[in-house]
Design a protein around this motif. Structure first.
Motif, PDB file in Angstrom:
ATOM      1  N   GLN A   1       0.818  -1.213   0.000  1.00 61.63           N
ATOM      2  CA  GLN A   1       0.000   0.000   0.000  1.00 61.63           C
ATOM      3  C   GLN A   1       0.849   1.261   0.000  1.00 61.63           C
ATOM      4  O   GLN A   1       2.061   1.198   0.208  1.00 61.63           O
ATOM      5  CB  GLN A   1      -0.907   0.003   1.243  1.00 61.63           C
ATOM      6  CG  GLN A   1      -1.778  -1.226   1.401  1.00 61.63           C
ATOM      7  CD  GLN A   1      -2.766  -1.354   0.268  1.00 61.63           C
ATOM      8  OE1 GLN A   1      -3.452  -0.402  -0.088  1.00 61.63           O
ATOM      9  NE2 GLN A   1      -2.828  -2.532  -0.340  1.00 61.63           N
ATOM     10  N   GLY A   2       0.182   2.378  -0.206  1.00 64.34           N
ATOM     11  CA  GLY A   2       0.866   3.653  -0.124  1.00 64.34           C
ATOM     12  C   GLY A   2       1.014   4.093   1.324  1.00 64.34           C
ATOM     13  O   GLY A   2       0.777   3.330   2.259  1.00 64.34           O
ATOM     14  N   LEU A   3       1.412   5.340   1.518  1.00 66.90           N
ATOM     15  CA  LEU A   3       1.615   5.878   2.857  1.00 66.90           C
ATOM     16  C   LEU A   3       0.358   6.614   3.320  1.00 66.90           C
ATOM     17  O   LEU A   3      -0.269   7.338   2.540  1.00 66.90           O
ATOM     18  CB  LEU A   3       2.780   6.867   2.844  1.00 66.90           C
ATOM     19  CG  LEU A   3       4.199   6.321   2.824  1.00 66.90           C
ATOM     20  CD1 LEU A   3       4.516   5.570   1.552  1.00 66.90           C
ATOM     21  CD2 LEU A   3       5.190   7.448   3.036  1.00 66.90           C
TER      22      LEU A   3
ATOM     23  N   TYR B   1       8.313  10.412  -6.218  1.00 70.80           N
ATOM     24  CA  TYR B   1       9.183   9.814  -5.221  1.00 70.80           C
ATOM     25  C   TYR B   1       9.469   8.365  -5.611  1.00 70.80           C
ATOM     26  O   TYR B   1       8.681   7.720  -6.286  1.00 70.80           O
ATOM     27  CB  TYR B   1       8.522   9.817  -3.828  1.00 70.80           C
ATOM     28  CG  TYR B   1       8.552  11.142  -3.102  1.00 70.80           C
ATOM     29  CD1 TYR B   1       7.618  12.134  -3.386  1.00 70.80           C
ATOM     30  CD2 TYR B   1       9.486  11.390  -2.105  1.00 70.80           C
ATOM     31  CE1 TYR B   1       7.629  13.339  -2.705  1.00 70.80           C
ATOM     32  CE2 TYR B   1       9.505  12.595  -1.418  1.00 70.80           C
ATOM     33  CZ  TYR B   1       8.577  13.560  -1.730  1.00 70.80           C
ATOM     34  OH  TYR B   1       8.584  14.761  -1.042  1.00 70.80           O
TER      35      TYR B   1
ATOM     36  N   GLN C   1      10.657   4.566  -3.869  1.00 62.12           N
ATOM     37  CA  GLN C   1      10.785   3.847  -2.616  1.00 62.12           C
ATOM     38  C   GLN C   1      11.303   2.441  -2.860  1.00 62.12           C
ATOM     39  O   GLN C   1      10.678   1.663  -3.594  1.00 62.12           O
ATOM     40  CB  GLN C   1       9.456   3.780  -1.864  1.00 62.12           C
ATOM     41  CG  GLN C   1       9.588   3.129  -0.494  1.00 62.12           C
ATOM     42  CD  GLN C   1       8.287   3.047   0.266  1.00 62.12           C
ATOM     43  OE1 GLN C   1       7.201   3.045  -0.311  1.00 62.12           O
ATOM     44  NE2 GLN C   1       8.373   2.982   1.595  1.00 62.12           N
TER      45      GLN C   1
ATOM     46  N   TYR D   1       6.063   6.801  -6.870  1.00 63.20           N
ATOM     47  CA  TYR D   1       4.825   7.495  -6.511  1.00 63.20           C
ATOM     48  C   TYR D   1       4.732   8.828  -7.239  1.00 63.20           C
ATOM     49  O   TYR D   1       5.693   9.609  -7.243  1.00 63.20           O
ATOM     50  CB  TYR D   1       4.776   7.780  -5.006  1.00 63.20           C
ATOM     51  CG  TYR D   1       4.762   6.567  -4.126  1.00 63.20           C
ATOM     52  CD1 TYR D   1       5.934   6.075  -3.566  1.00 63.20           C
ATOM     53  CD2 TYR D   1       3.564   5.913  -3.834  1.00 63.20           C
ATOM     54  CE1 TYR D   1       5.924   4.967  -2.740  1.00 63.20           C
ATOM     55  CE2 TYR D   1       3.547   4.799  -3.011  1.00 63.20           C
ATOM     56  CZ  TYR D   1       4.738   4.333  -2.467  1.00 63.20           C
ATOM     57  OH  TYR D   1       4.726   3.233  -1.654  1.00 63.20           O
TER      58      TYR D   1
ATOM     59  N   PHE E   1       0.034   9.974  -0.866  1.00 58.66           N
ATOM     60  CA  PHE E   1       0.822   8.922  -1.502  1.00 58.66           C
ATOM     61  C   PHE E   1      -0.135   7.784  -1.835  1.00 58.66           C
ATOM     62  O   PHE E   1      -0.629   7.104  -0.960  1.00 58.66           O
ATOM     63  CB  PHE E   1       1.898   8.405  -0.544  1.00 58.66           C
ATOM     64  CG  PHE E   1       3.089   9.303  -0.389  1.00 58.66           C
ATOM     65  CD1 PHE E   1       3.053  10.381   0.486  1.00 58.66           C
ATOM     66  CD2 PHE E   1       4.254   9.064  -1.088  1.00 58.66           C
ATOM     67  CE1 PHE E   1       4.149  11.201   0.639  1.00 58.66           C
ATOM     68  CE2 PHE E   1       5.364   9.876  -0.931  1.00 58.66           C
ATOM     69  CZ  PHE E   1       5.313  10.945  -0.068  1.00 58.66           C
ATOM     70  N   GLY E   2      -0.383   7.554  -3.095  1.00 59.19           N
ATOM     71  CA  GLY E   2      -1.224   6.436  -3.502  1.00 59.19           C
ATOM     72  C   GLY E   2      -0.433   5.144  -3.435  1.00 59.19           C
ATOM     73  O   GLY E   2       0.572   5.062  -2.742  1.00 59.19           O
ATOM     74  N   SER E   3      -0.873   4.153  -4.152  1.00 57.13           N
ATOM     75  CA  SER E   3      -0.190   2.852  -4.115  1.00 57.13           C
ATOM     76  C   SER E   3       1.055   2.814  -4.992  1.00 57.13           C
ATOM     77  O   SER E   3       1.865   1.907  -4.881  1.00 57.13           O
ATOM     78  CB  SER E   3      -1.151   1.744  -4.541  1.00 57.13           C
ATOM     79  OG  SER E   3      -2.228   1.673  -3.633  1.00 57.13           O
TER      80      SER E   3
ATOM     81  N   ARG F   1       4.811  -0.199  -9.225  1.00 58.44           N
ATOM     82  CA  ARG F   1       5.905  -1.105  -8.873  1.00 58.44           C
ATOM     83  C   ARG F   1       6.680  -1.433 -10.143  1.00 58.44           C
ATOM     84  O   ARG F   1       6.180  -2.146 -11.007  1.00 58.44           O
ATOM     85  CB  ARG F   1       5.343  -2.358  -8.218  1.00 58.44           C
ATOM     86  CG  ARG F   1       6.382  -3.282  -7.596  1.00 58.44           C
ATOM     87  CD  ARG F   1       5.687  -4.379  -6.785  1.00 58.44           C
ATOM     88  NE  ARG F   1       4.868  -3.812  -5.726  1.00 58.44           N
ATOM     89  CZ  ARG F   1       5.303  -3.504  -4.529  1.00 58.44           C
ATOM     90  NH1 ARG F   1       6.568  -3.713  -4.209  1.00 58.44           N
ATOM     91  NH2 ARG F   1       4.480  -2.994  -3.623  1.00 58.44           N
TER      92      ARG F   1
END
Lengths: 115, 112
Positions: A41-43, B36, B38, B87, B102-104, B107
């Motif tokens: 999931q996101g934050l 961003y 991650q 993101y 911040f969505g999902s 990937r």
């Protein structure tokens, strides 16, 4: 080196216990944030502080508490009232909280597991 | 708040250029776009930010068309280390950073 530190990296807690996650920054930033991230999931924003001695609830504040007594520190307490506390917790800071234009700098995170 | 939509996942190969597109149809005049990156078990890291046209830094380029309803993050000559979640965020210049969502993310998987 300037940056954000979070400790511990891994934390285990028994149900019913409160636990405090540490977040320290030496970037001289006014604003600090706590996010929660669940797998895939996101934050999601828990709490944020735009200045010392002031903080605001984010989207999922229930079961959490914070304090901002010093500019460089923004600890997060996960209380027993938090129904599902197992997650990855991220702390961030930015020069100012007044504009979302400012880049957020993130710490390495704390992975909390409730046993 | 402008909602963003981006692909859930993408695959590519080392050495290729990767373009990740983000849709933000209801972007407002004061909104700007930020990306961003991650890595697993790490905090997100700022990549690039822009308002319109093209922005380039040492890591990536950001293309924003005139209508600003979408944006494309371009990663040149990717390597395995670019495997991460990316993101896309839209933020109001005059609103608190607490409004950022911040969505999902997307990937991205890079293969040898």
């Amino acid at each position: 080196d300037g940056g954000i530190t979070q400790s511990p990296k891994y934390l285990f807690r028994k149900e019913g216990q409160n636990v405090t996650l540490s977040c320290e920054q030496n970037l001289n930033h006014d604003a600090m944030y706590w996010y929660r991230q669940d797998p895939g999931q996101g934050l999601r924003l828990i709490y944020y502080s735009q200045i010392v001695n002031d903080f605001q609830k984010g989207d999922i504040a229930e079961g959490y508490s914070v304090s901002r007594e010093k500019k460089e520190s923004f600890p997060l307490t996960v209380t027993s009232a938090q129904k599902n506390p197992t997650a990855f917790y991220l702390c961030a800071s930015s020069p100012s909280g007044r504009s979302s234009y400012n880049e957020q700098f993130f710490g390495p995170g704390t992975r909390l597991t409730v046993l | 708040l402008a909602k963003t939509t981006q692909p859930i996942s993408m695959d590519s190969y080392e050495g290729q250029e990767v373009n990740i597109t983000c849709s933000h149809n209801n972007i407002a005049t004061n909104d700007y776009i930020t990306w961003y990156q991650q890595f697993p078990s790490q905090g997100p890291r700022f990549i690039i930010q822009g308002y319109k046209t093209k922005v380039t830094n040492e890591v990536a380029s950001l293309f924003i068309p005139a209508d600003r309803k979408s944006s494309t993050l371009s990663l040149p000559r990717v390597s395995l280390s670019d495997t991460a979640v990316y993101y896309c965020l839209v933020g109001d210049l005059y609103s608190s950073a607490s409004k950022i969502i911040f969505g999902s993310g997307t990937r991205l998987s890079i293969r040898p």
